[in-house]
Design a protein around this motif. Structure first.
Motif, PDB file in Angstrom:
ATOM      1  N   GLN A 133      12.015  -0.944  -1.661  1.00 37.76           N
ATOM      2  CA  GLN A 133      10.997  -0.441  -2.630  1.00 37.76           C
ATOM      3  C   GLN A 133      10.676  -0.946  -3.998  1.00 37.76           C
ATOM      4  O   GLN A 133       9.539  -1.107  -3.563  1.00 37.76           O
ATOM      5  N   GLY A 134      11.669  -1.998  -4.339  1.00 42.19           N
ATOM      6  CA  GLY A 134      11.187  -2.810  -5.649  1.00 42.19           C
ATOM      7  C   GLY A 134      11.146  -3.937  -4.823  1.00 42.19           C
ATOM      8  O   GLY A 134       9.553  -4.098  -5.554  1.00 42.19           O
ATOM      9  N   GLY A 135      10.969  -4.279  -3.702  1.00 45.62           N
ATOM     10  CA  GLY A 135       9.473  -5.909  -2.904  1.00 45.62           C
ATOM     11  C   GLY A 135       8.834  -5.131  -2.593  1.00 45.62           C
ATOM     12  O   GLY A 135       8.048  -5.861  -3.150  1.00 45.62           O
ATOM     13  N   LEU A 136       8.862  -3.920  -2.258  1.00 47.68           N
ATOM     14  CA  LEU A 136       7.332  -3.343  -1.578  1.00 47.68           C
ATOM     15  C   LEU A 136       6.162  -3.114  -2.741  1.00 47.68           C
ATOM     16  O   LEU A 136       4.658  -3.652  -2.788  1.00 47.68           O
ATOM     17  N   ARG A 137       7.037  -2.396  -4.527  1.00 48.19           N
ATOM     18  CA  ARG A 137       6.273  -2.226  -5.372  1.00 48.19           C
ATOM     19  C   ARG A 137       6.331  -3.782  -5.617  1.00 48.19           C
ATOM     20  O   ARG A 137       4.943  -3.947  -6.448  1.00 48.19           O
ATOM     21  N   GLU A 138       6.039  -5.108  -5.998  1.00 46.27           N
ATOM     22  CA  GLU A 138       5.715  -6.314  -6.351  1.00 46.27           C
ATOM     23  C   GLU A 138       4.792  -6.909  -5.423  1.00 46.27           C
ATOM     24  O   GLU A 138       3.543  -7.614  -6.112  1.00 46.27           O
ATOM     25  N   ALA A 139       4.971  -6.228  -3.961  1.00 43.87           N
ATOM     26  CA  ALA A 139       3.511  -6.132  -2.911  1.00 43.87           C
ATOM     27  C   ALA A 139       2.738  -5.861  -3.434  1.00 43.87           C
ATOM     28  O   ALA A 139       1.598  -6.127  -3.681  1.00 43.87           O
ATOM     29  N   CYS A 140       2.644  -4.836  -4.103  1.00 40.34           N
ATOM     30  CA  CYS A 140       1.522  -4.274  -4.413  1.00 40.34           C
ATOM     31  C   CYS A 140       1.270  -4.229  -5.622  1.00 40.34           C
ATOM     32  O   CYS A 140      -0.347  -4.488  -6.139  1.00 40.34           O
ATOM     33  N   ARG A 141       1.629  -4.586  -6.456  1.00 41.94           N
ATOM     34  CA  ARG A 141       1.330  -5.259  -8.202  1.00 41.94           C
ATOM     35  C   ARG A 141       0.855  -6.255  -7.817  1.00 41.94           C
ATOM     36  O   ARG A 141      -0.263  -7.066  -8.448  1.00 41.94           O
ATOM     37  N   VAL A 142       0.795  -7.333  -6.908  1.00 44.75           N
ATOM     38  CA  VAL A 142       0.360  -8.858  -6.382  1.00 44.75           C
ATOM     39  C   VAL A 142      -0.641  -8.568  -5.839  1.00 44.75           C
ATOM     40  O   VAL A 142      -1.511  -9.719  -5.579  1.00 44.75           O
ATOM     41  N   LEU A 143      -1.250  -7.473  -5.258  1.00 44.94           N
ATOM     42  CA  LEU A 143      -2.647  -7.301  -4.651  1.00 44.94           C
ATOM     43  C   LEU A 143      -3.530  -7.166  -5.703  1.00 44.94           C
ATOM     44  O   LEU A 143      -3.037  -6.163  -6.035  1.00 44.94           O
ATOM     45  N   LYS A 144      -4.590  -7.330  -4.720  1.00 45.70           N
ATOM     46  CA  LYS A 144      -6.093  -7.201  -5.857  1.00 45.70           C
ATOM     47  C   LYS A 144      -6.239  -5.829  -5.458  1.00 45.70           C
ATOM     48  O   LYS A 144      -5.861  -5.864  -4.225  1.00 45.70           O
TER      49      LYS A 144
END
Length: 235
Positions: A133-144
């Motif tokens: 879940q943390g990895g998915l949140r990080e992917a979302c964070r760095v996306l525009k």
């Protein structure tokens, strides 16, 4: 759930034979899965900035870079130095050093600023996350905002007969072949078990929503042996 240190060591150990075993064990079908995902990533004519997580030996990053418009770039990160060393050689041989950069990093603690990338991709790596879940949140964070996440992940088919055949192949045949070629039977025991334990779409799609994504969808490939997840960062 495996630790990141365990995963790093596992992939360091099997790096020299990883690509060959992937193609042998999937009967080269993995190449068609990547092509389908690349089309969802490189579907615009403008330059795109792409982050490829768990990039391994760089096959997916290279395939993406070849289809992007001029001015685009791909950064691939992975825990395993030995996988990245092989990938760096591939990038040089493909003459894509101006477009592809590979570096060591943790998909669950990215060093990039918020809203850096137009696309984030992960091919066959999410199931190895220590904190999924943390990895998915990080992917979302760095996306525009409006940026897209594309995930390819191995899965077990829903059909009961196919599932029985898949389990026999994954749990009985793969460890023997993988162990013989790579010298690490434990790695090729863990990897198919991790596929069988990966959440089905009914569980994984809500995880994408909870990470901040919208328009989350899944497409079964080759009878559900592989699944392609697509999601967008909310505007």
């Amino acid at each position: 759930m495996p630790t990141n240190n365990h995963i790093e060591q596992l992939f360091d150990d099997i790096a020299p034979n990883y690509d060959r075993l992937n193609h042998i064990m999937s009967l080269n079908i993995d190449k068609s899965w990547r092509r389908k995902a690349v089309r969802r990533i490189a579907d615009e004519k403008r330059p795109l900035q792409v982050l490829d997580l768990a990039t391994g030996t760089g096959d997916f990053a290279i395939a993406i870079a070849r289809k992007l418009s001029p001015g685009s770039s791909v950064i691939g990160i992975d825990l395993s130095e030995k996988m990245l060393a092989i990938g760096s050689t591939k990038v040089l041989e493909a003459e894509l050093s101006d477009r592809v950069t590979l570096q060591q990093g943790n998909a669950e603690a990215l060093s990039f600023a918020d809203g850096t990338f137009d696309r984030v991709s992960v091919a066959f790596g999410v199931r190895n996350y220590e904190d999924r879940q943390g990895g998915l949140r990080e992917a979302c964070r760095v996306l525009k905002p409006g940026g897209r996440l594309i995930i390819l992940e191995l899965s077990s088919p829903d059909n009961r007969l196919l599932l029985a055949l898949y389990k026999w192949y994954a749990l009985k045949v793969l460890p023997r072949i993988g162990g013989r070629i790579s010298g690490s039977r434990s790695a090729y025991t863990y990897l198919p078990e991790s596929v069988l334990q990966f959440p089905k779409p009914a569980e994984f799609l809500p995880m994408l929503h909870n990470a901040g994504f919208s328009k989350c969808s899944v497409k079964n490939l080759t009878f559900g042996i592989c699944r392609m997840y697509t999601a967008e960062k909310q505007q």
